[in-house]
Design an enzyme around this catalytic site. Structure first.
Site, short mmCIF file in Angstrom:
data_model
loop_
_atom_site.label_atom_id
_atom_site.label_comp_id
_atom_site.label_asym_id
_atom_site.label_seq_id
_atom_site.Cartn_x
_atom_site.Cartn_y
_atom_site.Cartn_z
CG ASN A 72 61.24 29.22 50.86
OD1 ASN A 72 60.22 29.51 51.48
ND2 ASN A 72 61.23 28.44 49.78
CB CYS A 81 54.54 33.00 52.40
SG CYS A 81 54.90 33.02 54.17
CB CYS A 220 53.63 27.17 58.00
SG CYS A 220 53.45 27.00 56.21
N GLY A 221 51.32 29.78 57.53
CA GLY A 221 49.93 30.09 57.24
C GLY A 221 49.30 29.16 56.23
#
Length: 279
Positions: A72, A81, A220-221
């Site tokens: 991150n 992610c 955000c996947g």
């Protein structure tokens, strides 16, 4: 050191090639690279390392050559992610570290092995099926919103806004307050509103997200997968396809009986060299 910058629907990453795992990537270095004024600027760092050369990837080396070491923006380690995995695969193919074959390309992550397919600008990645598992709340300003905790390999809290509240008007400059008893390692919090019907999909959801370790991001996947699973459940469906619109663009999520496919654009936008900041 060489770097590449890439993004998936505005979720942007600094990509660092480190095939043999020689780089001691500290939290301070990651935070400095991701600083949008003093560094390159990004939501996170993707370190590209052979699975066999990474202590957390070695057990998966028989299933995938490459390990996605994702950090991150604050330097903390994350399990998974979704957009990062899609950008990671784009990088492998465009740099020749992997060869296009028409078959799914496996990538090792801290949440296990994911598989990716590439078609033009679109990269689709297959991840674990999202698992809603608890009710929880998020507090934002003067609001306390009920939500659903969802496991997508990393933790999420999906909160649907009640009627009359404007998704675009939410102040996400500060982190939402959540129940640390439910989320002891932190959580990505998604706020959602219904969208108009989109042909070919079962539900359409608008989403904003405050990501653990990165603040608000344009996309955000894994969050989109969590949102899709909750929206499909609320529509009375166990499986199906959801259109998820985020500030950075549009993602398509297909939930099957045993997995979840996340599809959308993934682009590489710059390459260069940088003197790595001190740790």
């Amino acid at each position: 050191m060489e770097f590449t910058k890439g993004h998936g629907t505005g979720n942007d990453f600094v990509i660092l090639p480190d095939p043999d795992g020689a780089l001691d990537l500290t939290p301070g270095m990651v935070a400095a690279l991701c600083d949008r004024r003093r560094g390159l600027g990004a939501d996170g760092v993707l370190r590209v390392v052979r699975a066999a050369k990474h202590p957390e990837g070695a057990a998966l080396a028989g299933d995938a050559e490459w390990f996605m070491d994702y950090r991150n923006a604050d330097g903390s380690v994350a399990e998974m992610c979704g957009n990062g995995a899609r950008v990671f695969v784009r990088y492998l193919l465009e740099t020749g570290l992997a060869t296009p074959s028409g078959a799914a390309l496996p990538v090792a992550t801290r949440a296990g092995v994911v598989r990716a397919l590439v078609e033009g600008d679109t990269v689709s990645v297959e991840m674990r099926r999202p698992r809603p598992y608890a009710a929880a709340t998020a507090a934002l300003g003067g609001l306390t919103l009920p939500g659903t905790a969802v496991d997508v390999g990393n933790p999420h809290l999906v909160c649907a806004l009640p009627g009359g509240l404007d998704l675009a008007g939410l102040d996400l400059t500060r982190a939402p307050v959540f129940d640390a008893g439910v989320f002891p390692c932190g959580v990505n919090v998604e706020f959602t509103a219904p969208g108009d019907p989109v042909g070919g999909t079962d539900v359409h959801v608008l989403m904003r997200v405050y990501e653990r370790g990165s603040a608000e991001t344009l996309s955000c996947g894994t969050g989109a997968c969590a949102v899709a699973a909750v929206a499909l459940r609320d529509a009375g469906r166990d499986t199906g396809t959801a259109t998820v619109d985020v500030p950075g663009g549009r993602l398509t999520v297909t939930v099957t009986d045993d997995s979840c496919w996340l599809a959308g654009p993934a682009l590489l936008i710059a390459t260069g060299t940088i003197a790595l900041p001190p740790s």
